[in-house]
Design an enzyme around this catalytic site. Structure first.
Site, mmCIF file in Angstrom:
data_model
loop_
_atom_site.group_PDB
_atom_site.id
_atom_site.type_symbol
_atom_site.label_atom_id
_atom_site.label_comp_id
_atom_site.label_asym_id
_atom_site.label_seq_id
_atom_site.Cartn_x
_atom_site.Cartn_y
_atom_site.Cartn_z
ATOM 1 C CG HIS B 331 42.667 33.755 35.744
ATOM 2 N ND1 HIS B 331 43.513 34.017 34.686
ATOM 3 C CD2 HIS B 331 41.957 32.650 35.401
ATOM 4 C CE1 HIS B 331 43.333 33.095 33.754
ATOM 5 N NE2 HIS B 331 42.392 32.256 34.161
ATOM 6 C CE1 TYR B 484 42.118 45.188 37.275
ATOM 7 C CE2 TYR B 484 44.193 44.306 38.098
ATOM 8 C CZ TYR B 484 43.071 45.089 38.271
ATOM 9 O OH TYR B 484 42.895 45.775 39.440
ATOM 10 C CG HIS B 485 44.285 37.391 33.293
ATOM 11 N ND1 HIS B 485 44.801 36.454 34.168
ATOM 12 C CD2 HIS B 485 45.274 38.291 33.081
ATOM 13 C CE1 HIS B 485 46.049 36.769 34.459
ATOM 14 N NE2 HIS B 485 46.359 37.882 33.822
ATOM 15 C CG HIS B 486 39.303 41.907 30.541
ATOM 16 N ND1 HIS B 486 39.855 43.023 29.956
ATOM 17 C CD2 HIS B 486 39.337 42.135 31.877
ATOM 18 C CE1 HIS B 486 40.196 43.889 30.889
ATOM 19 N NE2 HIS B 486 39.905 43.379 32.064
#
Lengths: 200, 551
Positions: B331, B484-486
């Site tokens: 995101h 940091y949303h992988h």
């Protein structure tokens, strides 16, 4: 503005030497979090503050002398409008020397700084004028140095002395209020103050 | 890129003792790789169902008593974010090869609990259209499951994590029951935003937080430390140690500092036989099990599959589709901030209490989904600022008073499209502490997302201008960064030629291997992913439980 024992215990809680008190506050607040007055209780009132002899290394200042030196340095480092600095600093530093993982660095760095005071200004930190203590910190370079726990003397003085004092103050309720925040970062001051408007 | 030197300091983890048994569990039913939220929840559920479960995590088991010391690291300027949770630059080495640098280690934690130890704790459900992006928005792909399939698991996930929320969001997807705890009330600065938003016809509503607004699940209510991200000393913020500990109480074995090197399949190539792992004493072990669950996050999960190449699978395990590592999504953050001529009361707490999802379902082929966030921590934290200034005494106090008090800011998350050219691969020119190729993060962002950031910025500017703020900073399309949303690197789908796992999260290629985590998301929407990770994990646990008898 007066620094209190509550401030000292709050600072210790934020800095990692108030574990028992912090656990207590979390437990106590289990049932009343968010309620009015949530900010009013100190983080425990049973913290240990007795003096300890600390490190037995003869080359280092004894812990009571370390505490005295911190009280002396706090005078220029803290704002003039604060009172009761001695008890606040004493309680915080005693706690840190007893439990902080960086206690050895604190002892070593303050011993070096105190020796420099004697060498450059003719007396130990508590005995020289506050203006000279301020000058000494700047001559060491602690004003412009970034904090590093095992760095140069300037970096270590910044980490173990100046920032030790500033962290304790500005993570405490009274230190926060000086700036306008009752629940500064690091202080478990509850979940009520963020909702309050400014005091006009 | 190698991160900063090790500054792990003197906090301890509970795994330093040499007498800990890290040898494999005999006759294990299930081997779970990764003790973050996905792995811990699956482990807990399968242990509760009576299965023999072993969990392998590459990182340590942290001592809860050290959290105050970690908080001190979070506040002191000497320490970087990876230092707070003992990031190891050799263990965690990676390459960033895309046009946009990707600071992978800024917000991930290796260890029992995973990155929930560090996370912000925002837990929204994806919207219904997020499951049908191709059909409803004309871009991306549809998930093979719908919101209705996941809806009961969302409710269960909210109970498992402990979510404080309210049903005041008119844009949220339908729900059948209230959140487990009441929402945190709005902040003072929310009330300032509310006046401006009302003028502009923009709705505000509460934020669901995985953070206790009252005592819940034997954890205390939030006491307001204000350092939620990267560490909650009180435990009021959910982290996956809750489920890892519970799984152990139910008989599971959690082995920390057990870095899985590869998965080995049997001669028929249809089953995984063992996970090879290395322990701190340098020993290599093989954990056998009837079933394997890979739950190592959106970067390490595809990396492990790629590292597990064999003669039969030269492109890595579960990768006959070629999709492993592809379609890496995050995101995008968009933000605008400024100052008012009145107090805004920031930095009392470290979490959000108001958002706006009012624009979210306007997403189409040209505009990405996005949500707006109203910050409670705009501007400097006085204590952090004090530690990095060049003054003290009255001068410092004056500086702090000048800097603190009237900052205000908004954030936003913007969704990006899945794109094969955005990927996690192996950098064969560099190896980690175990001699394995490091992950290569090649992150790229589509124009739709970047153009949506422009629109978000314009909305944020309009709100701040309505407030009378002087705008002083902006995170725009050029300066945006990841949340940091992988996501997306082992995507879910019906077609084995285009996806890695089926709708039950079982790999198409290996019948005893499941993948849980955000790597299975075919598209990412613009909602923080962890509640969906938890819901999918709960759903997968049921299918694994049912399948185990036949394995």
């Amino acid at each position: 503005m007066e620094l209190t024992r509550r401030d000292a215990l709050a600072a210790l809680a934020a800095m990692g030497t108030g574990g028992a008190a912090v656990t207590g506050v979390a437990h106590v607040r289990d049932g009343d979090a968010g309620g009015p007055g949530n900010d009013d209780d100190g983080p425990g009132s049973d913290g240990e503050t007795s003096m300890t002899s600390g490190d037995s290394d003869d080359s280092l200042l004894a812990d009571p002398a370390i505490v005295e030196a911190f009280v002396a340095v706090a005078e220029p480092v803290y704002p003039d409008e604060l009172s009761s600095i001695e008890e606040f600093v004493g309680t915080v530093i005693e706690g840190r020397l007893r439990e902080a993982p960086t206690a050895d660095g604190i002892r070593e760095t303050m011993t070096e700084l105190d020796e420099l005071a004697t060498e450059w200004y003719g007396g130990r930190l508590p005995t020289i004028p506050a203006a000279d203590r301020d000058r000494l910190l700047r001559e060491v370079g602690a004003d412009v140095a970034g904090e590093v726990p095992d760095g140069t003397l300037a970096e270590r003085v910044r980490y173990h002395v100046v920032n030790e004092l500033l962290f304790a103050l500005y993570a405490s309720p009274t230190g926060g209020e000086l700036v306008g925040i009752e629940n500064p970062q690091g202080h478990p001051g509850g979940t009520e103050s963020y909702r309050r408007g400014p005091t006009r | 890129m190698i991160e900063s030197a090790d500054r792990s300091g003197t906090t301890t983890d509970r795994s330093d003792r040499s007498d800990i048994d890290r040898t494999p569990v005999v006759d294990a039913d299930v081997c779970v790789i990764g003790a973050g939220p996905a792995g811990a929840i699956v482990s807990d559920r399968l242990a509760a169902a009576g299965h023999s479960v072993v969990v392998l995590d590459a990182g340590p088991r942290f001592d809860p008593a050290d959290r105050i010391d970690r908080q001190e690291r979070a506040i002191r300027p000497y320490y970087g974010r990876p230092d707070v949770w003992d990031g190891d630059p050799e263990r965690d080495a990676y390459s960033s090869s895309g046009d946009r640098g990707y600071p992978l280690n800024h917000a991930r934690v290796k260890g029992v609990g995973g990155s929930t130890l560090h996370w912000q704790g925002m837990v929204m459900r994806l919207h219904e259209d997020d499951f049908n992006a191709a059909t409803e928005r004309g871009v991306g792909v549809d998930w093979p499951i719908d919101y209705a399939d996941l809806r009961p698991y969302y409710a269960a996930a909210e109970r498992e994590l402990g979510v404080s929320g309210a049903s005041d969001n008119p844009y949220a997807p339908p729900r059948e029951e209230p959140h487990p705890m009441p929402a945190f009330p709005p902040s003072y600065s929310d009330s300032l935003f509310a006046e401006a938003c009302e003028e502009l016809g923009i709705d505000m509503h509460s934020v669901p937080n995985a953070r206790n607004s009252e005592g819940y699940d034997d954890r205390s209510a939030c006491v307001g430390y204000g350092t939620c991200q990267p560490v909650c000393p009180s435990g009021a913020k959910y982290d996956a140690t809750v489920h890892a500990d519970r799984a152990e109480e139910r008989g599971a074995t959690v082995i920390d500092r057990a870095a899985v090197q590869r998965l080995d399949h049997g001669p028929d190539g249809e089953r995984i036989q063992s996970a090879e792992y290395v322990t701190p004493d340098g020993e290599t072990h093989r954990q056998e099990a009837d079933a394997f669950v890979v739950a190592a996050g959106g970067v390490e999960t595809p990396r492990l599959l790629l590292l597990s190449e064999s003669d039969q699978y030269p492109d890595g395990l579960a990768n006959t589709s070629g999709a492993v590592g592809k379609f890496f999504m995050d995101h995008l953050f968009a933000g605008t901030g400024g100052v008012l001529d009145e107090p805004t009361r920031q930095n009392h707490v470290g979490f959000l209490t108001s958002e706006c999802h009012g624009f979210y379902d306007e997403a189409d082929a040209e505009t990405a989904p996005f949500k707006l966030e109203f910050f409670n921590y705009a501007g400097p934290s006085p204590v952090e600022m004090a530690l990095s200034g060049e003054s003290w005494g009255d001068d410092l106090l004056g500086d702090l008073r000048d800097a603190y008090g009237n900052n205000i800011a908004m954030g936003a998350l913007v969704g990006q499209l899945p794109d094969e050219g955005s990927y996690v691969g192996l950098d064969r020119d560099r190896t980690d502490a175990h001699g394995n190729p490091v992950p290569e993060i090649h992150w790229s962002v589509d124009d739709r997302a970047l153009e949506t950031i422009d629109r978000v910025n314009a909305i944020q500017e309009s709100i701040l201008e309505e407030l009378g703020a002087e705008i002083t900073w902006q995170a725009d399309a050029e300066s945006t960064g990841p949340a940091y949303h992988h996501m997306g690197t082992t995507r879910m789908g019906e077609d084995p030629t285009e996806s890695v796992v089926d709708p039950d999260l079982r790999t198409h290629d290996l019948r005893n291997c499941w993948i849980v985590g955000s790597s299975v998301f075919p598209t990412g929407g613009a909602m923080n992913p962890t509640l969906t990770i938890a819901a999918l994990a709960l759903r997968a646990a049921e299918t694994i439980d049912a399948a185990l008898d036949g394995l």
